[in-house]
Design an enzyme around this catalytic site. Sequence first.
Site, PDB file in Angstrom:
ATOM      1  CG  HIS A  13      43.248  29.692 -20.348  1.00  0.00           C
ATOM      2  ND1 HIS A  13      43.619  30.819 -19.659  1.00  0.00           N
ATOM      3  CD2 HIS A  13      42.731  28.850 -19.422  1.00  0.00           C
ATOM      4  CE1 HIS A  13      43.336  30.665 -18.377  1.00  0.00           C
ATOM      5  NE2 HIS A  13      42.803  29.475 -18.205  1.00  0.00           N
ATOM      6  CG  ASP A  34      37.820  26.642 -28.039  1.00  0.00           C
ATOM      7  OD1 ASP A  34      38.642  27.519 -27.735  1.00  0.00           O
ATOM      8  OD2 ASP A  34      36.850  26.340 -27.311  1.00  0.00           O
ATOM      9  CD  GLU A  82      42.912   8.709 -18.386  1.00  0.00           C
ATOM     10  OE1 GLU A  82      42.024   9.363 -17.788  1.00  0.00           O
ATOM     11  OE2 GLU A  82      44.010   8.422 -17.872  1.00  0.00           O
ATOM     12  CE1 TYR A  83      44.962   1.381 -24.171  1.00  0.00           C
ATOM     13  CE2 TYR A  83      45.243   1.105 -21.811  1.00  0.00           C
ATOM     14  CZ  TYR A  83      45.322   0.604 -23.096  1.00  0.00           C
ATOM     15  OH  TYR A  83      45.757  -0.668 -23.289  1.00  0.00           O
ATOM     16  CB  ILE A 120      42.382  16.141 -16.141  1.00  0.00           C
ATOM     17  CG1 ILE A 120      40.991  15.665 -16.587  1.00  0.00           C
ATOM     18  CG2 ILE A 120      42.445  16.194 -14.626  1.00  0.00           C
ATOM     19  CD1 ILE A 120      40.954  15.129 -17.980  1.00  0.00           C
ATOM     20  NE  ARG A 128      48.599  23.548 -16.528  1.00  0.00           N
ATOM     21  CZ  ARG A 128      48.553  23.328 -15.224  1.00  0.00           C
ATOM     22  NH1 ARG A 128      49.645  23.331 -14.492  1.00  0.00           N
ATOM     23  NH2 ARG A 128      47.384  23.125 -14.625  1.00  0.00           N
TER      24      ARG A 128
HETATM   25  C1  LIG Z   1      51.365  27.208 -11.856  1.00  0.00           C
HETATM   26  C2  LIG Z   1      50.044  26.556 -11.494  1.00  0.00           C
HETATM   27  C3  LIG Z   1      49.833  26.077 -10.205  1.00  0.00           C
HETATM   28  C4  LIG Z   1      48.603  25.478  -9.843  1.00  0.00           C
HETATM   29  N1  LIG Z   1      48.418  24.996  -8.584  1.00  0.00           N
HETATM   30  C5  LIG Z   1      47.244  24.406  -8.241  1.00  0.00           C
HETATM   31  C6  LIG Z   1      47.018  23.877  -6.934  1.00  0.00           C
HETATM   32  O1  LIG Z   1      47.881  23.962  -6.053  1.00  0.00           O
HETATM   33  N2  LIG Z   1      45.839  23.269  -6.654  1.00  0.00           N
HETATM   34  C7  LIG Z   1      44.826  23.182  -7.596  1.00  0.00           C
HETATM   35  O2  LIG Z   1      43.756  22.631  -7.294  1.00  0.00           O
HETATM   36  N3  LIG Z   1      45.009  23.654  -8.852  1.00  0.00           N
HETATM   37  C8  LIG Z   1      46.182  24.263  -9.197  1.00  0.00           C
HETATM   38  N4  LIG Z   1      46.362  24.732 -10.469  1.00  0.00           N
HETATM   39  C9  LIG Z   1      45.280  24.564 -11.449  1.00  0.00           C
HETATM   40  C10 LIG Z   1      44.538  25.907 -11.711  1.00  0.00           C
HETATM   41  O3  LIG Z   1      43.913  26.366 -10.517  1.00  0.00           O
HETATM   42  C11 LIG Z   1      43.484  25.706 -12.792  1.00  0.00           C
HETATM   43  O4  LIG Z   1      42.547  24.749 -12.369  1.00  0.00           O
HETATM   44  C12 LIG Z   1      44.081  25.245 -14.107  1.00  0.00           C
HETATM   45  O5  LIG Z   1      45.187  26.059 -14.456  1.00  0.00           O
HETATM   46  C13 LIG Z   1      43.033  25.324 -15.219  1.00  0.00           C
HETATM   47  O6  LIG Z   1      42.750  26.685 -15.477  1.00  0.00           O
HETATM   48  P1  LIG Z   1      41.292  27.163 -15.851  1.00  0.00           P
HETATM   49  O7  LIG Z   1      40.304  26.742 -14.822  1.00  0.00           O
HETATM   50  O8  LIG Z   1      41.382  28.638 -16.120  1.00  0.00           O
HETATM   51  O9  LIG Z   1      41.060  26.391 -17.246  1.00  0.00           O
HETATM   52  P2  LIG Z   1      39.731  25.776 -17.844  1.00  0.00           P
HETATM   53  O10 LIG Z   1      39.193  24.721 -16.948  1.00  0.00           O
HETATM   54  O11 LIG Z   1      40.043  25.403 -19.260  1.00  0.00           O
HETATM   55  O12 LIG Z   1      38.705  26.955 -17.829  1.00  0.00           O
HETATM   56  C14 LIG Z   1      38.903  28.119 -18.655  1.00  0.00           C
HETATM   57  C15 LIG Z   1      38.048  29.223 -18.076  1.00  0.00           C
HETATM   58  O13 LIG Z   1      36.671  28.839 -18.188  1.00  0.00           O
HETATM   59  C16 LIG Z   1      35.957  29.236 -17.017  1.00  0.00           C
HETATM   60  N5  LIG Z   1      35.405  28.017 -16.373  1.00  0.00           N
HETATM   61  C17 LIG Z   1      35.581  26.729 -16.790  1.00  0.00           C
HETATM   62  N6  LIG Z   1      34.905  25.888 -16.005  1.00  0.00           N
HETATM   63  C18 LIG Z   1      34.302  26.644 -15.048  1.00  0.00           C
HETATM   64  C19 LIG Z   1      33.470  26.367 -13.932  1.00  0.00           C
HETATM   65  N7  LIG Z   1      33.095  25.130 -13.633  1.00  0.00           N
HETATM   66  N8  LIG Z   1      33.068  27.392 -13.174  1.00  0.00           N
HETATM   67  C20 LIG Z   1      33.427  28.658 -13.459  1.00  0.00           C
HETATM   68  N9  LIG Z   1      34.198  29.002 -14.503  1.00  0.00           N
HETATM   69  C21 LIG Z   1      34.637  28.007 -15.296  1.00  0.00           C
HETATM   70  C22 LIG Z   1      36.961  30.003 -16.136  1.00  0.00           C
HETATM   71  O14 LIG Z   1      36.886  31.358 -16.464  1.00  0.00           O
HETATM   72  C23 LIG Z   1      38.301  29.468 -16.592  1.00  0.00           C
HETATM   73  O15 LIG Z   1      39.383  30.359 -16.385  1.00  0.00           O
HETATM   74  C24 LIG Z   1      47.563  25.354 -10.830  1.00  0.00           C
HETATM   75  C25 LIG Z   1      47.799  25.816 -12.138  1.00  0.00           C
HETATM   76  C26 LIG Z   1      49.008  26.414 -12.477  1.00  0.00           C
HETATM   77  C27 LIG Z   1      49.227  26.889 -13.894  1.00  0.00           C
END
Ligand SMILES: Cc1cc2nc3c(=O)[nH]c(=O)nc-3n(C[C@H](O)[C@H](O)[C@H](O)COP(=O)(O)OP(=O)(O)OC[C@H]3O[C@@H](n4cnc5c(N)ncnc54)[C@H](O)[C@@H]3O)c2cc1C
Length: 301
Positions: free
Chosen positions: A218, A212, A120-121, A111, A223
């Site tokens: 991404h 999308d 979600e259910y 999420i 993952r």
């Molecule tokens: C190996 C691994 C370890 C991790 N460990 C942790 C952890 O210890 N603790 C933790 O909290 N999380 C952890 N995460 C989660 C990680 O920090 C990201 O939240 C998660 O991978 C989603 O990535 P994202 O935000 O790029 O994706 P999405 O939410 O799909 O966003 C895609 C892109 O859109 C932009 N975006 C979306 N929403 C916003 C917003 N509100 N503000 C600004 N830009 C936005 C950003 O550029 C972002 O990269 C981990 C992830 C991985 C893969």
Amino acid sequence: MPLSPDQQAEIDAQRAQSQPTLRATSPGIEAQLYRAHPVLDHGFVRVIDYMGDDAAITQAARVSYGRGTKSVQNDEGLIRYLMRHWHSTPFEMCELKLHVKLPVFVARQWIRHRTANVNEYSARYSVLDREFYIPAPEHLAAQSSINNQGRGATLEGDEAARVLETLKADSDRAYDHYEQMMGQEGQQGLARELARMNLPANVYTQWYWKVDLHNLFHFLRLRADPHAQYEIRVYAEVICDLVRDWVPLAYAAFEEYRLGAAQLSATGVQVVRRMLAGEEVTQETSGLTKREWAELMGVIG
Ligand SMILES: Cc1cc2nc3c(=O)[nH]c(=O)nc-3n(C[C@H](O)[C@H](O)[C@H](O)COP(=O)(O)OP(=O)(O)OC[C@H]3O[C@@H](n4cnc5c(N)ncnc54)[C@H](O)[C@@H]3O)c2cc1C
């Protein structure tokens, strides 16, 4: 199999119907529509709907009036160019809607990918099934001694048996109490929205998840990576196979420029250039930390 006979019959009935359409279709994903692909012990991934195909990406890139395809070779070259140069918006023109059944602790990681639509259910409205993720013995790993966020060797013998027994017994006991709290003969019964707080994070939930193609890539890059936790990685791997069937050219470009590619820091590039020029570079003379050095050596072998 994570489906009941009734659920399977509903899927079969849906697959037995088809309608003509003027929209772009992808034969590879049509063959997968609605089918449940098992993941973990009770989970699955199903494609519910999709929009677009490889040609929709080039159509958007060229802002065409018709289908916008030239030749397959031409389209493949354009898709690879777009991926290589991070020209991402044409990939956002394709969408995928999945039905996913997954343990709650996997859902918490999933999420975090906010650029998707989720429904979600409802465990306020409905009673959750007695379904808990219990790892297969080969996935019962010890804490890694070198990586706080990782696993080490597989647990063995008595210790493995004890852990499995604890997981099963705790899950069962929590579910028994969940049912008891929601009421028995002659009792008022606790609301479902409160009784669920007793359930452990290995209980299964389900959702519809629509995203999308750009943001799906991404998600998959993070993952399906070998460093991702096994329990979410297996879902990502199933989705990779589905995306390969859906948009084979875009998936091949994703494999080439993202999944199988590596990113080097500016200092890392300098190190590689110095090595190619014949210099003996060590971690101490590289300007990289020990960890960065190990990561660079992992990339260049
Ligand atoms: C190996 C691994 C370890 C991790 N460990 C942790 C952890 O210890 N603790 C933790 O909290 N999380 C952890 N995460 C989660 C990680 O920090 C990201 O939240 C998660 O991978 C989603 O990535 P994202 O935000 O790029 O994706 P999405 O939410 O799909 O966003 C895609 C892109 O859109 C932009 N975006 C979306 N929403 C916003 C917003 N509100 N503000 C600004 N830009 C936005 C950003 O550029 C972002 O990269 C981990 C992830 C991985 C893969």
